[in-house]
Scaffold this active site. Sequence first.
Site, PDB file in Angstrom:
ATOM      1  N   GLU A   1     -53.561 -24.637 -15.080  1.00 21.31           N
ATOM      2  CA  GLU A   1     -53.512 -26.108 -15.084  1.00 21.31           C
ATOM      3  C   GLU A   1     -53.468 -26.665 -16.513  1.00 21.31           C
ATOM      4  O   GLU A   1     -52.817 -27.667 -16.769  1.00 21.31           O
ATOM      5  CB  GLU A   1     -54.688 -26.677 -14.287  1.00 21.31           C
ATOM      6  CG  GLU A   1     -54.542 -26.379 -12.794  1.00 21.31           C
ATOM      7  CD  GLU A   1     -55.755 -26.799 -11.986  1.00 21.31           C
ATOM      8  OE1 GLU A   1     -56.839 -26.245 -12.254  1.00 21.31           O
ATOM      9  OE2 GLU A   1     -55.624 -27.671 -11.116  1.00 21.31           O
TER      10      GLU A   1
ATOM     11  N   GLU B   1     -57.629 -20.387  -6.625  1.00 20.88           N
ATOM     12  CA  GLU B   1     -58.773 -21.177  -6.154  1.00 20.88           C
ATOM     13  C   GLU B   1     -59.082 -21.000  -4.670  1.00 20.88           C
ATOM     14  O   GLU B   1     -60.248 -21.008  -4.268  1.00 20.88           O
ATOM     15  CB  GLU B   1     -58.554 -22.666  -6.450  1.00 20.88           C
ATOM     16  CG  GLU B   1     -58.750 -23.043  -7.913  1.00 20.88           C
ATOM     17  CD  GLU B   1     -57.492 -22.888  -8.746  1.00 20.88           C
ATOM     18  OE1 GLU B   1     -56.543 -22.196  -8.303  1.00 20.88           O
ATOM     19  OE2 GLU B   1     -57.448 -23.441  -9.848  1.00 20.88           O
TER      20      GLU B   1
HETATM   21  N1  CAA Z   1     -65.778 -17.974 -14.769  1.00 20.45           N
HETATM   22  C1  CAA Z   1     -66.860 -17.321 -15.210  1.00 20.45           C
HETATM   23  N2  CAA Z   1     -66.893 -15.985 -15.415  1.00 20.45           N
HETATM   24  C2  CAA Z   1     -65.777 -15.298 -15.162  1.00 20.45           C
HETATM   25  C3  CAA Z   1     -64.605 -15.912 -14.694  1.00 20.45           C
HETATM   26  C4  CAA Z   1     -64.640 -17.321 -14.503  1.00 20.45           C
HETATM   27  N3  CAA Z   1     -63.572 -17.987 -14.075  1.00 20.45           N
HETATM   28  N4  CAA Z   1     -63.664 -14.977 -14.526  1.00 20.45           N
HETATM   29  C5  CAA Z   1     -64.207 -13.816 -14.887  1.00 20.45           C
HETATM   30  N5  CAA Z   1     -65.483 -13.996 -15.268  1.00 20.45           N
HETATM   31  C6  CAA Z   1     -66.407 -12.977 -15.767  1.00 20.45           C
HETATM   32  C7  CAA Z   1     -66.699 -11.907 -14.730  1.00 20.45           C
HETATM   33  O1  CAA Z   1     -67.767 -12.297 -13.910  1.00 20.45           O
HETATM   34  C8  CAA Z   1     -67.039 -10.725 -15.580  1.00 20.45           C
HETATM   35  O2  CAA Z   1     -68.366 -10.883 -16.018  1.00 20.45           O
HETATM   36  P1  CAA Z   1     -69.322  -9.590 -16.204  1.00 20.45           P
HETATM   37  O3  CAA Z   1     -68.638  -8.748 -17.240  1.00 20.45           O
HETATM   38  O4  CAA Z   1     -70.601 -10.201 -16.630  1.00 20.45           O
HETATM   39  O5  CAA Z   1     -69.364  -8.944 -14.854  1.00 20.45           O
HETATM   40  C9  CAA Z   1     -66.138 -10.889 -16.793  1.00 20.45           C
HETATM   41  O6  CAA Z   1     -65.747 -12.273 -16.793  1.00 20.45           O
HETATM   42  C10 CAA Z   1     -64.896 -10.040 -16.760  1.00 20.45           C
HETATM   43  O7  CAA Z   1     -64.243 -10.232 -15.502  1.00 20.45           O
HETATM   44  P2  CAA Z   1     -63.610  -9.021 -14.676  1.00 20.45           P
HETATM   45  O8  CAA Z   1     -64.583  -7.909 -14.589  1.00 20.45           O
HETATM   46  O9  CAA Z   1     -63.087  -9.597 -13.423  1.00 20.45           O
HETATM   47  O10 CAA Z   1     -62.419  -8.588 -15.669  1.00 20.45           O
HETATM   48  P3  CAA Z   1     -60.947  -8.115 -15.329  1.00 20.45           P
HETATM   49  O11 CAA Z   1     -60.329  -7.852 -16.631  1.00 20.45           O
HETATM   50  O12 CAA Z   1     -60.981  -7.089 -14.265  1.00 20.45           O
HETATM   51  O13 CAA Z   1     -60.235  -9.409 -14.679  1.00 20.45           O
HETATM   52  C11 CAA Z   1     -59.573 -11.704 -14.467  1.00 20.45           C
HETATM   53  C12 CAA Z   1     -60.000 -10.565 -15.416  1.00 20.45           C
HETATM   54  C13 CAA Z   1     -58.243 -11.370 -13.821  1.00 20.45           C
HETATM   55  C14 CAA Z   1     -59.465 -12.964 -15.280  1.00 20.45           C
HETATM   56  C15 CAA Z   1     -60.638 -11.864 -13.337  1.00 20.45           C
HETATM   57  O14 CAA Z   1     -61.896 -11.968 -13.942  1.00 20.45           O
HETATM   58  C16 CAA Z   1     -60.464 -13.049 -12.441  1.00 20.45           C
HETATM   59  O15 CAA Z   1     -59.687 -13.010 -11.517  1.00 20.45           O
HETATM   60  N6  CAA Z   1     -61.247 -14.128 -12.699  1.00 20.45           N
HETATM   61  C17 CAA Z   1     -61.329 -15.277 -11.837  1.00 20.45           C
HETATM   62  C18 CAA Z   1     -60.120 -16.149 -11.932  1.00 20.45           C
HETATM   63  C19 CAA Z   1     -60.303 -17.343 -11.056  1.00 20.45           C
HETATM   64  O16 CAA Z   1     -60.624 -17.289  -9.888  1.00 20.45           O
HETATM   65  N7  CAA Z   1     -60.068 -18.530 -11.650  1.00 20.45           N
HETATM   66  C20 CAA Z   1     -60.132 -19.754 -10.949  1.00 20.45           C
HETATM   67  C21 CAA Z   1     -61.446 -20.404 -11.275  1.00 20.45           C
HETATM   68  S1  CAA Z   1     -61.652 -21.865 -10.350  1.00 20.45           S
HETATM   69  C22 CAA Z   1     -60.794 -23.044 -11.165  1.00 20.45           C
HETATM   70  O17 CAA Z   1     -60.174 -22.792 -12.142  1.00 20.45           O
HETATM   71  C23 CAA Z   1     -60.922 -24.394 -10.525  1.00 20.45           C
HETATM   72  C24 CAA Z   1     -60.144 -25.445 -11.174  1.00 20.45           C
HETATM   73  O18 CAA Z   1     -59.046 -25.769 -10.743  1.00 20.45           O
HETATM   74  C25 CAA Z   1     -60.722 -26.298 -12.236  1.00 20.45           C
END
Ligand code: CAA
Length: 693
Positions: free
Chosen positions: A107, A127
């Site tokens: 976004e 999301e």
């Molecule tokens: N917020 C907070 N913490 C997050 C995060 C987020 N969005 N995404 C990842 N983390 C944290 C994880 O909990 C993890 O923490 P720990 O090491 O303490 O366990 C750390 O970051 C690393 O994450 P991964 O182990 O998942 O690392 P990866 O390299 O395997 O994957 C990634 C990276 C693809 C970014 C994956 O973390 C992921 O899919 N994250 C979530 C993405 C997501 O769902 N985003 C949407 C958020 S909602 C939103 O954005 C709403 C909006 O419209 C405003």
Amino acid sequence: MAQQEPVTSTVEDGIAVIRIANPPVNALSAAVRGGLAREAGAAAANPAVRAVVVTAEGRTFIAGADITEFGKPPVPPTLPEAIAALEDLSKPVVAAINGAALGGGLEVALGCHARVAAPSARLGLPEVKLGILPGAGGTQRLPRLIGAVPALKLMTAGDPVSAAEAKTLGILDEVAEDVVAAARALALRLADGARPTPASAAANTGDREAFEAAAAAMAKKGAENPSIAACIDAVRAAFDKPFEEGMAIERAHFLRLRDDPRSKALRHAFFAERAAARIPGLPKGTQPRPVARAAVIGGGTMGGGIAMSFANAGIPVTLIETSEENLQRGLERVAGNYATSVKRGSLTEEARAKRMGLIEGRVGLEAAAGADVVVEAVFEEMGLKKEIFGKLQEIAKPGAVLATNTSYLDVDEIAASTSRPGDVLGMHFFSPANVMKLLEVVRGAKTAPDALATAVEVGRKLAKVPVVSGVCHGFIGNRMLARRTSQAERLLIEGALPEEVDAALNAFGFRMGPFAMGDLAGLDIGWRIRQATGKKAPVADALVEAGRLGQKTKRGYYDYSGDGRTGTPDPEVRALIERVSAEQGVTRRSIPQQEILERLLYPMINEGARILEEGIAARAGDIDTVWLNGYGWPAGTGGPMFYADGVGLPGIVARLRDFAGSSGDDTLAPAALLVRLAEEGGSFAALDEKAAA
Ligand code: CAA
């Protein structure tokens, strides 16, 4: 510890490069949002700045909103405000997407006037997987930029696309190796030309009729999933309403969904899965052993599926059988599975050939000699497994991890049959092994820390969700399942019918109830285990003895004589159940759906509490991760232990006491841990938090 400023900018050659550095994934915390708005303001005010580039440090661009902030009081600016500060600049703003741009991260990029991404970058709006919808203009900008139908598809599927796909969709202007250099060049070109149209003002929503058709095709999903319904409603507003009104509609949906228990459960699942990857009690600095090659012993359905998992991850694997004939059968099954995927369009011919090329079939255990990890997947028979592990101690190379895929048996006893028990552990895959995400990694009493770390690391490489379990009969998942299975049988004897029991779990959100599931798997499996362990299940035993083995014989708990897959209630089964009730001297009664549900779920939760107090699972969240990824527990309720917290532990304790009292079955009496938490006003979530601190 003072937080380092996560957003900084430098001005060079007329371009301000705004950099985000908020490890590990550059989530949009309050400091990042504030920093973006501040640096946008600084760029606007600086006459030396002609254009702006937004980029980030590390592996990701921005992984979205900071999910840990969701339960907390909001801190301004909101993400829509921070994005508006970028989009409203009169100087061109170009996103240089160096890695994953997900959710709010995409976004932010959509709020920029143009976008360049690295070839390895992945872009998506995940999301819906967290029970929300894009909440920072994604539902309004993306349809205006690329058309409503592809935008709706992207946000309702939740899966990211590659940079190349994003370019084709029109999300990206360019794909380039050096994103910042390419973004700078593009920014300068834009600064020389007319101001580009921001996505919020674009008029590319596409064909209204096609959108309504796409929305109608999703109506069923939307009825089950409030996030999908909200996406449809918000994207429709992109046709009907000015941008600002559409933003207000999106925001209202976002706030409502974010505060819904369903989204809380899905967020719990996200973090529980990541916490499960942290193995407690490993000496600091434990490194996984290198794994370049695998071997799988046993070419049956399970072994073949496990070999496919290795090949799918690009790891060469030897599939080992005892005879040429068995080997050919195993390899043919694997080839058939891949061919089906090609036919369905989920696998390219090239990928199929590559994967098949990584699987080598061999007769005889000696072929395990070259493997760094050996997975045994033969019959569930202790004698046979011991014999194999005894031989492996000579054959397998030093340091190879020796894993058994047993689903019940004592891993310590298996380990005792070798002179190298430190290398032995369980790797319990779930059927079909090439599809199911869950991997229980079973830690024996003598398993070496680096062997355990290796199995977890291999699991991750295979794109599984590894969860560590201690040794006990059935480990985490099947041990809890056994409680449900025995209650399901008891419910039949007391008065329920298979369709009523299954309906109770369907209404809760399981795709399949225990009896439909049993029919699919084959009722002879459980029967054989009961025969071996001297257990009885009068209804299930009577069905098997009547030749009703499930779908494969067209008759089980249900009748499958129609299409072979859809079961209908069978009066013969009803008569058989009533006969068993009479034999047991039970007067049948009608059992309400709520009672059926409590009888099925609470004993599982109780067993989960025992599993925790015995240290078989390290965290309640690990138990939830097992059930969500291996047993189809409905994601929107967060797994059994999270669900238990929501119901309230005192209520569950009281019901378990009722059940134990009326049945005389001591296994139903509440576990000590459950009673203690209920009395203290505690919860499984609080217990996990304490353990993590
Ligand atoms: N917020 C907070 N913490 C997050 C995060 C987020 N969005 N995404 C990842 N983390 C944290 C994880 O909990 C993890 O923490 P720990 O090491 O303490 O366990 C750390 O970051 C690393 O994450 P991964 O182990 O998942 O690392 P990866 O390299 O395997 O994957 C990634 C990276 C693809 C970014 C994956 O973390 C992921 O899919 N994250 C979530 C993405 C997501 O769902 N985003 C949407 C958020 S909602 C939103 O954005 C709403 C909006 O419209 C405003």
